[in-house]
Design an enzyme around this catalytic site. Structure first.
Site, short mmCIF file in Angstrom:
data_model
loop_
_atom_site.label_atom_id
_atom_site.label_comp_id
_atom_site.label_asym_id
_atom_site.label_seq_id
_atom_site.Cartn_x
_atom_site.Cartn_y
_atom_site.Cartn_z
N ASN A 196 0.80 -1.31 -0.20
CA ASN A 196 0.31 0.17 0.23
C ASN A 196 0.77 1.35 -0.44
OD1 ASN A 196 0.56 0.99 2.77
ND2 ASN A 196 -1.06 -0.84 3.66
N LYS A 197 0.74 2.05 -0.27
CA LYS A 197 1.41 3.56 -0.01
C LYS A 197 2.16 3.86 1.06
CE LYS A 197 -1.03 8.11 -0.27
NZ LYS A 197 -1.40 8.76 -1.11
N GLU A 208 3.42 1.18 3.47
CA GLU A 208 4.73 0.47 2.95
C GLU A 208 5.52 1.22 2.24
OE1 GLU A 208 1.76 -3.85 4.27
OE2 GLU A 208 1.85 -3.21 2.15
N ASP A 258 -5.97 -8.92 1.17
CA ASP A 258 -5.91 -10.20 1.16
C ASP A 258 -6.95 -10.34 0.04
OD1 ASP A 258 -4.37 -10.51 3.53
OD2 ASP A 258 -6.63 -10.56 5.11
#
Length: 462
Positions: free
Chosen positions: A186-187, A189, A254
């Site tokens: 994600n952004k 991370e 997920d």
């Protein structure tokens, strides 16, 4: 034939306590929740498995659990669902996350877990199992929750030995995913991995290409919450979000990983897989808890969000100026193109679809009837300006349509100030009106043999 997908990663139990909260405890200034329902479901890599099963895949799971009742519950649950189960046991607690929810709001979460890396012997056992079973699968998904299963040794060995694509939902140390087919941070991370905050489109591009190159990845997808996804392959491509209502984002990552893997294993390209994953995520965030989405739910959801033709998307100069300013302020990439679009045909639609892929918002300028007449002759246009604008506004790829009276859209382009100005491939070597205003000019080839002029000539010869 059902795709066969192998999942490796941190399995856990998601424990939900649903209740009613309408009073404060007399013992301390805290809320009291009267529990009305309790659920135990597969979590972490187990939720990836659940999503794959909901899509209709055949699934295998390799993971580690504790020598406890929760570990036994997980093993039994996987087996009941028909999952090929390879759970190794260690002297550690099985991860369990308990969430207390009242009125569709999560009040508190309690975690019971062990984060240290699994033992070297267990790592070797995992790799032995992987080597033995990988020939039975079409694709591998690594679901890393940083609970110790996907060590650098395990992750790198799986990536290097795998004969099929390896997709990763990463956590923390990105170096261990080097050489993977795809990772999908994600952004937040991705920002942490590259060492700078992703605040705008340029930051996103810089971060994406940096990760793809430095980690030797075939592809990269950065998920951007309400802003959709960014795909990095040979070029960067944006996929807008489709979520209508968000009740709970638990497990959405997920779902995206599972959907990407399922779609690619079914033969879809990455863009098609990302669109499917985006739809699946749109379904699950509208539910409470770590939910799944069936193919039927995804199809129904896609139908429900299809854009209805409406004049609300047809704007005048004043309106589009305000809209454009707001879009620029929010860091959105505006794509602009223009034309007569007298008889809308396949070539137009494909051209506009490709134009939309270049940014976040596509604004189309349409020549007025008087303008078309001056450019094309007294017998044109075939369709009046509002009809042409209405048809364009009904297309999914088009966000806004503006009718302009001049022979060129220069004044409109000055107002919109597009990031990308798009014209047809026949403009190669020619000056594009507005190129001095837009940040970038892109030429898109038309579909061969498809043109309004050709259609009009065929009509006249009938």
């Amino acid at each position: 034939m059902k795709p066969r997908i192998l999942v490796l990663g941190d399995v856990m139990i998601d424990h939900y306590l649903f209740g009613k909260c309408d009073r404060i405890s007399p013992e301390a200034p805290v809320q009291v929740v009267d529990v009305q329902k309790e659920e135990l479901v597969l979590g972490g890599a187990g939720n990836v498995v659940n999503n794959l099963l909901a899509f209709g895949a055949e699934v295998g799971i390799i993971s580690v659990v504790g020598e406890d009742a929760n570990g036994i519950w997980l093993e039994q649950r996987f087996q009941e669902k028909g999952v090929q189960t390879y759970l190794l046991k260690e002297n550690r607690p099985t991860t369990k996350k308990s969430r207390i929810i009242a009125s569709n709001q999560q009040i508190v979460r309690v975690d019971r877990e062990e984060k240290k890396e699994i033992e070297s012997l267990t790592q070797q056992k995992i790799l032995n199992v992987f080597d033995r079973v990988i020939k039975e699968y079409d694709l591998v998904l690594l679901s890393d929750y940083d609970k110790g299963v996907l060590t650098k040794e395990v992750t790198q060995t799986v990536i290097q030995r795998s004969s099929v694509p390896v997709f990763v939902d990463p956590k923390n140390d990105f170096e261990k995913y080097r050489g993977a087919t795809l990772i999908k941070p994600n952004k937040k991370e991705a920002s942490k991995a590259v060492g700078f905050l992703i605040k705008n489109e340029e930051d996103l591009k810089r971060a994406g290409w940096k990760l793809k190159k430095e980690l030797d990845l075939q592809s990269l997808i950065v998920t951007l919450s309400e802003e959709g996804m960014a795909i990095f392959e040979e070029e960067m491509m944006r996929i807008p979000t489709v979520a209508k209502e968000v009740y709970d984002v638990t497990g959405a990552g997920d779902t995206v990983l599972a959907a990407l893997g399922y779609a690619v294993a079914k033969g879809k390209n990455l863009k098609e897989a990302a669109v499917f994953a985006n739809l699946a995520a749109g379904v699950v965030v509208g539910k409470v808890g770590a939910a799944t989405a069936t193919l039927e739910e995804i199809e129904e959801y896609e139908r429900s969000i299809r854009k209805a033709p409406t004049e609300e998307f047809i704007k005048d100069f004043e309106e589009i100026e305000l809209i454009s300013k707001d879009l620029h302020k929010r860091g959105k990439r505006i794509v602009f193109t223009n034309g007569c679009f007298d008889i809308l045909h396949l070539g137009h639609v494909k051209y506009l679809q490709k134009a939309k892929e270049l940014g976040d918002v596509l604004i189309v300028g349409v020549n007025s009837d008087a303008s078309v007449k001056r450019l094309k002759g007294d017998d044109r246009p075939i369709n009046p300006q509002f009809d042409r604008a209405y048809l364009l506004a009904s297309l999914e790829a088009v966000d806004y349509v503006v009718i302009f009276e001049e022979d060129t859209p220069y004044e409109l382009i000055k107002i919109v100030k597009p990031d990308i100005l798009v014209k047809g491939g026949d403009y190669k070597g020619k000056e594009v009106v507005g190129s001095d205003i837009a940040k970038e000019v892109r030429l898109i080839d038309f579909v061969e043999g498809k043109s309004t002029t050709a259609i009009v000539e065929r009509m006249r010869s009938c």
